[in-house]
Design a protein around this motif. Structure first.
Motif, short mmCIF file in Angstrom:
data_model
loop_
_atom_site.label_atom_id
_atom_site.label_comp_id
_atom_site.label_asym_id
_atom_site.label_seq_id
_atom_site.Cartn_x
_atom_site.Cartn_y
_atom_site.Cartn_z
N GLU A 391 22.78 36.49 60.65
CA GLU A 391 22.14 35.59 59.70
C GLU A 391 21.78 34.23 60.31
OE1 GLU A 391 24.73 35.62 56.26
OE2 GLU A 391 23.38 37.04 55.31
N MET A 396 15.91 34.85 61.84
CA MET A 396 16.36 34.50 60.49
C MET A 396 16.14 33.02 60.22
SD MET A 396 17.69 36.83 58.42
CE MET A 396 18.84 35.94 57.38
N GLN A 405 12.71 32.47 51.64
CA GLN A 405 13.11 33.51 50.69
C GLN A 405 12.83 33.08 49.25
OE1 GLN A 405 17.13 35.10 51.59
NE2 GLN A 405 16.86 34.26 53.65
N LEU A 467 19.76 41.66 53.08
CA LEU A 467 18.64 41.17 53.86
C LEU A 467 17.46 42.15 53.83
CD1 LEU A 467 17.31 39.24 55.93
CD2 LEU A 467 18.44 40.57 57.71
#
Length: 480
Positions: A391, A396, A405, A467
């Protein structure tokens, strides 16, 4: 210092059944191996896996069935046929979590928020302990030795009953501890005069010789001094054993460790750490005065630090460590002969489970070796930086941040790259988990498999699964 082999006295292997209780067939295979390696007995801590009856039936495990009466007897008979004595360990003061967690037993706690410590002032508590002991002793025909625990009696003296008792002149927490253990030990001797009683020593370490002499425990119990550290302080340990001896307790025991004492959540055993612990104990035994009768050593293998903590290493990954520890005691050092005895008996190339490779494809391998190999592989993968810090990797943090996101505006090319990476890891983990389940089904109940996966695998897999779902959701907004 060059040490002699472990002196006269038993080498007991501790079987802690309060987590990952092996199926009986697997227990038999373990016992067979232990007899080949030179163990003399088993210190069996059943806890909630004992088939308690009548009013104590609620103490039985619910995650999986407790062992049946027939299974407990068959384990003993098998051990006896291989020359191993069985000594049950029943906690009678501290570490009574598996009893005091039940709502109907809450009133027997020393303090409401401490699940492990029994209130020593309630007669009902002593009656409970004696009924537990009665059932255990009756299911161990020919029993000669019993371990009554009594370690780590946390928050003793802090309950309201204890505070009242301690307010009387001359009363101390030390006396409170000693009075309960003496009461239990006397009741055992009255009921079973032939039984030898062992207890953990830690609550007595700071007590003076005079306090111990006056306690009434002398002649009733044999203290077992435990220290599981690789750098055990030899001089301090010797002086402590000599103190017990001077107080009149000349029959003494040691307790070392082959697993379950590195950290509360350790998954893979380091053999060298535990061999070092045994080398220190050999120095202790070589330094004791002739007045001390060292009855033996219990090589402990904790499965949980207490009833409510997570699983420590499962037995299969600790077998090389256990074998190496026993052979260290047999030879007085971890010599090339000791090393060869372990590797030849187990059919492996190294005593370190992380480095072992099979040297035989036959049945000479130690019980659970397939599971040990899988756990090592899976642990390596789960602890790899790529996976554990997925992560926070460049993709990411650069192209799929919390901001991206939330906005659902991402670079599709980079998001697809992330999805692909995460999917590969997930697929690899899922395959290894399926293989692990197949290996574990013959050795442990389903509840153990589930717990191990939830403890070690799920925390790594769950973020990866989230994810892949989040990436797909974003891609739907960005790609026609």
């Amino acid at each position: 210092m060059t040490c002699s082999p472990w002196p006269k006295g038993k080498k007991l292997v501790h079987l802690d059944l309060k987590g990952a209780p092996p199926r009986v067939e697997h227990l038999h295979r373990l016992i067979e191996l232990l007899s080949q390696l030179g163990a003399d007995g088993l210190l069996v801590e059943y806890e909630d896996m004992f088939p308690y009856e009548s009013g104590l039936q609620l103490l039985q495990a619910t995650a999986q069935p407790a062992y049946s009466r027939e299974e407990v007897l068959s384990m003993q008979e098998f051990a006896k046929s291989r020359g191993l004595e069985v000594i049950p360990l029943v906690q009678t003061f501290g570490h009574m979590e598996f009893v005091l967690k039940h709502r109907s037993m809450w009133h027997l706690r020393e303090v409401p928020h401490c699940v492990g410590t029994l209130n020593p002032h309630k007669e009902e508590g002593v009656e409970l302990v004696m009924e537990m002991l009665r059932q255990v002793v009756s299911l161990h025909p020919g029993l000669s030795t019993l371990h009554i625990g009594a370690d780590e009696v946390y928050l003793l003296g802090e309950g309201e009953d204890s505070k009242g008792w301690l307010s009387s002149p001359g009363h101390s927490v030390e006396q409170l501890f000693l009075s309960h253990v003496t009461k239990v030990a006397k009741a055992i001797k009255e009921t079973w005069p032939h039984l030898t009683i062992i207890m953990w020593d830690d609550m007595m370490r700071s007590m003076s010789q005079d306090t111990l002499k006056a306690s009434g425990l002398v002649g009733l119990v044999q203290p077992m001094l435990w220290d599981y550290t690789p750098n055990l302080d030899v001089d301090k340990t010797v002086s402590l054993l000599e103190k017990y001896c001077s107080a009149g307790m000349s029959d003494l025991w040691a307790a070392s460790s082959f697993k379950g004492s590195t950290s509360v959540y350790t998954c893979v055993t380091c053999t060298q750490r535990h061999v070092d612990n045994h080398l220190q104990w050999l120095k202790v035994s070589a330094s004791l005065s002739a007045a001390i009768n060292l009855r033996g050593i219990a090589i402990t293998g904790w499965q949980r630090y207490d009833h409510l903590s997570v699983l420590c290493e499962l037995m299969p990954v600790a077998v090389p460590s256990l074998a190496a520890c026993i052979q260290t005691l047999v030879y007085g050092e971890f010599s090339s002969e000791a090393h060869n005895k372990v590797t030849e008996t187990l059919g492996i190339s190294s005593v370190e489970v992380e480095a072992m490779e099979r040297t035989s494809a036959g049945e000479t391998l130690f019980p659970g070796s397939g599971l040990a190999e899988l756990i090592v592989e899976l642990s390596r993968l789960l602890n790899s930086e790529d996976l554990r810090f997925f992560e926070s990797n460049m993709y990411m943090r650069g192209w799929f941040s919390p901001h991206h996101q939330r906005q659902k505006i991402v670079n599709p090319l980079m998001a697809m790259q992330l999805h692909s990476q995460a999917s590969v890891y997930l697929e690899t983990l899922e395959k290894k988990v399926e293989a692990l389940k197949k290996e574990m089904v013959d050795l442990y109940p389903a509840a153990t498999t589930q717990e191990w996966i939830e403890e070690h695998v799920s925390p790594v897999m769950a973020p990866l699964q989230r994810l892949t779902e989040d990436v797909q959701a974003c891609l739907k907004e960005m790609v026609p």
